[in-house]
Design a protein around this motif. Sequence first.
Motif, PDB file in Angstrom:
ATOM      1  N   ARG A 193      21.159 -47.237 -10.449  1.00  0.00           N
ATOM      2  CA  ARG A 193      21.935 -47.356 -11.683  1.00  0.00           C
ATOM      3  C   ARG A 193      21.038 -47.968 -12.749  1.00  0.00           C
ATOM      4  N   VAL A 194      21.134 -47.430 -13.969  1.00  0.00           N
ATOM      5  CA  VAL A 194      20.281 -47.871 -15.070  1.00  0.00           C
ATOM      6  C   VAL A 194      21.137 -48.119 -16.301  1.00  0.00           C
ATOM      7  N   GLN A 195      20.918 -49.271 -16.934  1.00  0.00           N
ATOM      8  CA  GLN A 195      21.638 -49.561 -18.177  1.00  0.00           C
ATOM      9  C   GLN A 195      20.896 -48.908 -19.331  1.00  0.00           C
ATOM     10  N   LEU A 196      21.577 -47.962 -20.000  1.00  0.00           N
ATOM     11  CA  LEU A 196      20.967 -47.266 -21.131  1.00  0.00           C
ATOM     12  C   LEU A 196      21.341 -47.887 -22.468  1.00  0.00           C
ATOM     13  N   LYS A 197      22.562 -48.452 -22.550  1.00  0.00           N
ATOM     14  CA  LYS A 197      23.053 -48.933 -23.845  1.00  0.00           C
ATOM     15  C   LYS A 197      23.471 -50.393 -23.788  1.00  0.00           C
ATOM     16  N   ASN A 198      23.292 -51.056 -24.930  1.00  0.00           N
ATOM     17  CA  ASN A 198      23.793 -52.420 -25.095  1.00  0.00           C
ATOM     18  C   ASN A 198      25.297 -52.354 -25.345  1.00  0.00           C
ATOM     19  N   ASP A 199      25.953 -53.516 -25.364  1.00  0.00           N
ATOM     20  CA  ASP A 199      27.400 -53.542 -25.587  1.00  0.00           C
ATOM     21  C   ASP A 199      27.801 -52.943 -26.939  1.00  0.00           C
ATOM     22  N   ASP A 200      26.918 -53.020 -27.922  1.00  0.00           N
ATOM     23  CA  ASP A 200      27.254 -52.459 -29.241  1.00  0.00           C
ATOM     24  C   ASP A 200      26.971 -50.956 -29.321  1.00  0.00           C
ATOM     25  N   GLY A 201      26.491 -50.357 -28.225  1.00  0.00           N
ATOM     26  CA  GLY A 201      26.269 -48.910 -28.196  1.00  0.00           C
ATOM     27  C   GLY A 201      24.854 -48.489 -28.537  1.00  0.00           C
ATOM     28  N   THR A 202      24.008 -49.429 -28.927  1.00  0.00           N
ATOM     29  CA  THR A 202      22.622 -49.085 -29.229  1.00  0.00           C
ATOM     30  C   THR A 202      21.822 -48.980 -27.934  1.00  0.00           C
ATOM     31  N   PRO A 203      20.780 -48.142 -27.905  1.00  0.00           N
ATOM     32  CA  PRO A 203      19.983 -48.016 -26.681  1.00  0.00           C
ATOM     33  C   PRO A 203      19.293 -49.338 -26.319  1.00  0.00           C
ATOM     34  N   VAL A 204      19.249 -49.654 -25.033  1.00  0.00           N
ATOM     35  CA  VAL A 204      18.542 -50.847 -24.563  1.00  0.00           C
ATOM     36  C   VAL A 204      17.060 -50.711 -24.898  1.00  0.00           C
ATOM     37  N   ASN A 205      16.514 -49.515 -24.673  1.00  0.00           N
ATOM     38  CA  ASN A 205      15.127 -49.212 -24.992  1.00  0.00           C
ATOM     39  C   ASN A 205      15.123 -47.939 -25.840  1.00  0.00           C
ATOM     40  N   PRO A 206      14.642 -48.013 -27.098  1.00  0.00           N
ATOM     41  CA  PRO A 206      14.665 -46.829 -27.966  1.00  0.00           C
ATOM     42  C   PRO A 206      13.910 -45.624 -27.395  1.00  0.00           C
ATOM     43  N   ASP A 207      12.975 -45.865 -26.460  1.00  0.00           N
ATOM     44  CA  ASP A 207      12.240 -44.757 -25.846  1.00  0.00           C
ATOM     45  C   ASP A 207      13.129 -43.937 -24.918  1.00  0.00           C
ATOM     46  N   PHE A 208      14.254 -44.524 -24.476  1.00  0.00           N
ATOM     47  CA  PHE A 208      15.138 -43.860 -23.518  1.00  0.00           C
ATOM     48  C   PHE A 208      16.573 -43.825 -24.046  1.00  0.00           C
ATOM     49  N   PRO A 209      16.847 -42.924 -25.014  1.00  0.00           N
ATOM     50  CA  PRO A 209      18.205 -42.855 -25.561  1.00  0.00           C
ATOM     51  C   PRO A 209      19.189 -42.089 -24.680  1.00  0.00           C
ATOM     52  N   SER A 210      18.665 -41.288 -23.728  1.00  0.00           N
ATOM     53  CA  SER A 210      19.560 -40.439 -22.930  1.00  0.00           C
ATOM     54  C   SER A 210      19.133 -40.411 -21.465  1.00  0.00           C
ATOM     55  N   ARG A 211      20.015 -39.902 -20.632  1.00  0.00           N
ATOM     56  CA  ARG A 211      19.730 -39.743 -19.200  1.00  0.00           C
ATOM     57  C   ARG A 211      18.521 -38.830 -19.001  1.00  0.00           C
ATOM     58  N   ASP A 212      18.455 -37.737 -19.751  1.00  0.00           N
ATOM     59  CA  ASP A 212      17.343 -36.790 -19.603  1.00  0.00           C
ATOM     60  C   ASP A 212      16.003 -37.436 -19.926  1.00  0.00           C
ATOM     61  N   SER A 213      15.970 -38.295 -20.945  1.00  0.00           N
ATOM     62  CA  SER A 213      14.705 -38.955 -21.294  1.00  0.00           C
ATOM     63  C   SER A 213      14.249 -39.868 -20.161  1.00  0.00           C
ATOM     64  N   VAL A 214      15.192 -40.525 -19.489  1.00  0.00           N
ATOM     65  CA  VAL A 214      14.854 -41.387 -18.349  1.00  0.00           C
ATOM     66  C   VAL A 214      14.339 -40.539 -17.189  1.00  0.00           C
ATOM     67  N   LEU A 215      15.025 -39.437 -16.889  1.00  0.00           N
ATOM     68  CA  LEU A 215      14.612 -38.566 -15.782  1.00  0.00           C
ATOM     69  C   LEU A 215      13.215 -37.989 -16.022  1.00  0.00           C
ATOM     70  N   LEU A 216      12.929 -37.560 -17.247  1.00  0.00           N
ATOM     71  CA  LEU A 216      11.607 -37.016 -17.567  1.00  0.00           C
ATOM     72  C   LEU A 216      10.518 -38.068 -17.392  1.00  0.00           C
ATOM     73  N   HIS A 217      10.812 -39.290 -17.823  1.00  0.00           N
ATOM     74  CA  HIS A 217       9.859 -40.393 -17.687  1.00  0.00           C
ATOM     75  C   HIS A 217       9.553 -40.655 -16.213  1.00  0.00           C
ATOM     76  N   VAL A 218      10.597 -40.729 -15.409  1.00  0.00           N
ATOM     77  CA  VAL A 218      10.425 -40.987 -13.972  1.00  0.00           C
ATOM     78  C   VAL A 218       9.659 -39.846 -13.311  1.00  0.00           C
ATOM     79  N   GLY A 219      10.003 -38.605 -13.662  1.00  0.00           N
ATOM     80  CA  GLY A 219       9.342 -37.443 -13.081  1.00  0.00           C
ATOM     81  C   GLY A 219       7.857 -37.380 -13.386  1.00  0.00           C
ATOM     82  N   THR A 220       7.453 -37.857 -14.564  1.00  0.00           N
ATOM     83  CA  THR A 220       6.031 -37.819 -14.913  1.00  0.00           C
ATOM     84  C   THR A 220       5.262 -39.000 -14.321  1.00  0.00           C
ATOM     85  N   LEU A 221       5.930 -40.138 -14.084  1.00  0.00           N
ATOM     86  CA  LEU A 221       5.201 -41.316 -13.604  1.00  0.00           C
ATOM     87  C   LEU A 221       5.130 -41.450 -12.085  1.00  0.00           C
ATOM     88  N   ILE A 222       6.077 -40.894 -11.345  1.00  0.00           N
ATOM     89  CA  ILE A 222       6.035 -41.045  -9.884  1.00  0.00           C
ATOM     90  C   ILE A 222       4.719 -40.508  -9.291  1.00  0.00           C
TER      91      ILE A 222
END
Length: 145
Positions: A84-113
Amino acid sequence: MSLSWDPSKNHSDRERWICIYPLYLNSKKTRGEGRKLPKDKCVENPTHQEIRDVLLSAGLKVGVENKLHPRERSKELLYRGRIRVQLKNDDGTPVNPDFPSRDSVLLHVGTLIPKLKTRQSKQSSGEQSSQQASASKKGKGKGRR
Protein backbone atom coordinates in the motif's frame (compact mmCIF):
# COMPACT_ATOMS: atom_id res chain seq x y z
CA MET A 1 -25.85 2.79 1.81
CA SER A 2 -24.31 5.52 -0.32
CA LEU A 3 -21.06 5.12 -2.18
CA SER A 4 -20.20 8.80 -1.96
CA TRP A 5 -16.99 10.20 -0.51
CA ASP A 6 -16.76 9.92 3.25
CA PRO A 7 -15.25 13.09 4.77
CA SER A 8 -14.26 11.17 7.91
CA LYS A 9 -11.77 9.13 5.84
CA ASN A 10 -8.61 11.07 5.05
CA HIS A 11 -5.96 10.32 2.46
CA SER A 12 -3.61 9.50 5.33
CA ASP A 13 -5.87 6.58 6.35
CA ARG A 14 -4.22 3.38 5.18
CA GLU A 15 -7.44 2.12 3.57
CA ARG A 16 -7.29 5.06 1.15
CA TRP A 17 -3.76 4.27 -0.08
CA ILE A 18 -3.32 2.62 -3.47
CA CYS A 19 -2.56 -1.11 -3.68
CA ILE A 20 0.25 -2.62 -5.72
CA TYR A 21 0.55 -6.36 -6.17
CA PRO A 22 3.72 -7.92 -7.66
CA LEU A 23 1.44 -9.38 -10.35
CA TYR A 24 0.90 -5.84 -11.76
CA LEU A 25 4.59 -5.68 -12.77
CA ASN A 26 5.24 -9.32 -13.75
CA SER A 27 6.38 -9.61 -17.36
CA LYS A 28 5.43 -13.31 -17.37
CA LYS A 29 1.73 -12.44 -16.93
CA THR A 30 -0.73 -11.25 -19.56
CA ARG A 31 -2.99 -8.23 -19.25
CA GLY A 32 -5.88 -10.64 -18.70
CA GLU A 33 -4.00 -12.23 -15.81
CA GLY A 34 -3.65 -8.85 -14.11
CA ARG A 35 -0.53 -7.17 -15.50
CA LYS A 36 -1.02 -3.39 -15.59
CA LEU A 37 1.94 -2.16 -17.66
CA PRO A 38 3.37 -2.95 -21.11
CA LYS A 39 5.73 -5.95 -21.02
CA ASP A 40 8.82 -3.88 -21.80
CA LYS A 41 8.18 -1.81 -18.64
CA CYS A 42 7.76 -4.91 -16.44
CA VAL A 43 10.19 -7.30 -14.76
CA GLU A 44 10.26 -11.06 -14.41
CA ASN A 45 8.70 -12.23 -11.12
CA PRO A 46 9.05 -9.09 -8.97
CA THR A 47 8.73 -9.57 -5.20
CA HIS A 48 6.94 -7.38 -2.70
CA GLN A 49 10.31 -6.70 -1.00
CA GLU A 50 11.75 -5.29 -4.23
CA ILE A 51 8.70 -3.08 -4.78
CA ARG A 52 8.82 -1.90 -1.16
CA ASP A 53 12.55 -1.09 -1.38
CA VAL A 54 12.10 0.99 -4.55
CA LEU A 55 9.15 2.92 -3.10
CA LEU A 56 10.92 3.60 0.20
CA SER A 57 13.98 4.91 -1.65
CA ALA A 58 11.63 7.27 -3.52
CA GLY A 59 10.51 8.67 -0.16
CA LEU A 60 6.93 7.37 -0.23
CA LYS A 61 4.97 6.05 2.75
CA VAL A 62 4.62 2.31 2.27
CA GLY A 63 2.88 -0.56 4.04
CA VAL A 64 3.16 -4.28 3.28
CA GLU A 65 0.25 -6.68 3.76
CA ASN A 66 0.25 -10.47 3.55
CA LYS A 67 -2.34 -10.69 0.76
CA LEU A 68 -2.56 -12.54 -2.54
CA HIS A 69 -4.06 -11.08 -5.73
CA PRO A 70 -7.33 -12.86 -6.62
CA ARG A 71 -6.07 -13.70 -10.15
CA GLU A 72 -2.78 -15.13 -8.91
CA ARG A 73 -2.90 -18.90 -9.38
CA SER A 74 0.27 -19.74 -7.49
CA LYS A 75 0.04 -19.78 -3.71
CA GLU A 76 3.85 -19.60 -3.32
CA LEU A 77 5.32 -17.03 -0.95
CA LEU A 78 7.20 -15.50 -3.87
CA TYR A 79 3.91 -14.15 -5.28
CA ARG A 80 2.40 -13.03 -1.95
CA GLY A 81 2.36 -9.51 -0.65
CA ARG A 82 0.35 -6.39 -1.29
CA ILE A 83 2.02 -3.03 -1.01
CA ARG A 84 0.00 0.00 0.00
CA VAL A 85 1.31 3.44 -0.95
CA GLN A 86 0.09 6.86 0.14
CA LEU A 87 -0.25 9.02 -2.97
CA LYS A 88 -2.12 12.03 -1.57
CA ASN A 89 -2.03 14.24 1.49
CA ASP A 90 -5.22 14.91 3.45
CA ASP A 91 -5.82 18.07 1.41
CA GLY A 92 -5.72 16.05 -1.84
CA THR A 93 -2.32 17.22 -3.04
CA PRO A 94 0.22 14.57 -4.10
CA VAL A 95 2.62 13.45 -1.36
CA ASN A 96 5.38 13.49 -3.99
CA PRO A 97 4.81 15.63 -7.12
CA ASP A 98 6.82 13.08 -9.15
CA PHE A 99 4.09 10.49 -8.47
CA PRO A 100 0.64 12.02 -9.04
CA SER A 101 -0.99 8.74 -10.13
CA ARG A 102 -0.89 4.97 -9.68
CA ASP A 103 0.53 4.56 -13.20
CA SER A 104 3.43 6.92 -12.47
CA VAL A 105 4.32 4.83 -9.39
CA LEU A 106 4.09 1.55 -11.34
CA LEU A 107 6.32 2.90 -14.14
CA HIS A 108 8.89 4.08 -11.60
CA VAL A 109 8.97 0.70 -9.87
CA GLY A 110 9.14 -1.17 -13.19
CA THR A 111 12.18 0.81 -14.33
CA LEU A 112 14.09 0.63 -11.02
CA ILE A 113 13.67 -3.02 -9.99
CA PRO A 114 16.11 -4.27 -12.70
CA LYS A 115 18.71 -1.80 -11.32
CA LEU A 116 18.55 -3.19 -7.76
CA LYS A 117 21.74 -4.80 -6.46
CA THR A 118 19.90 -8.05 -5.76
CA ARG A 119 18.84 -8.22 -9.43
CA GLN A 120 22.33 -7.31 -10.65
CA SER A 121 24.00 -10.06 -8.59
CA LYS A 122 21.43 -12.66 -9.71
CA GLN A 123 22.16 -11.94 -13.37
CA SER A 124 25.95 -12.04 -13.01
CA SER A 125 25.94 -15.17 -10.82
CA GLY A 126 23.62 -16.88 -13.31
CA GLU A 127 26.05 -16.17 -16.13
CA GLN A 128 29.02 -17.39 -14.05
CA SER A 129 27.33 -20.63 -13.06
CA SER A 130 26.46 -21.43 -16.68
CA GLN A 131 30.08 -20.79 -17.68
CA GLN A 132 31.35 -23.00 -14.85
CA ALA A 133 28.91 -25.75 -15.81
CA SER A 134 30.10 -25.76 -19.43
CA ALA A 135 33.76 -25.68 -18.31
CA SER A 136 33.28 -28.58 -15.91
CA LYS A 137 31.79 -30.74 -18.67
CA LYS A 138 35.05 -30.55 -20.61
CA GLY A 139 37.54 -33.26 -19.77
CA LYS A 140 34.99 -35.70 -18.46
CA GLY A 141 35.12 -38.05 -21.39
CA LYS A 142 36.47 -41.11 -19.65
CA GLY A 143 34.92 -42.60 -16.56
CA ARG A 144 36.64 -44.65 -13.85
CA ARG A 145 37.74 -48.16 -14.79
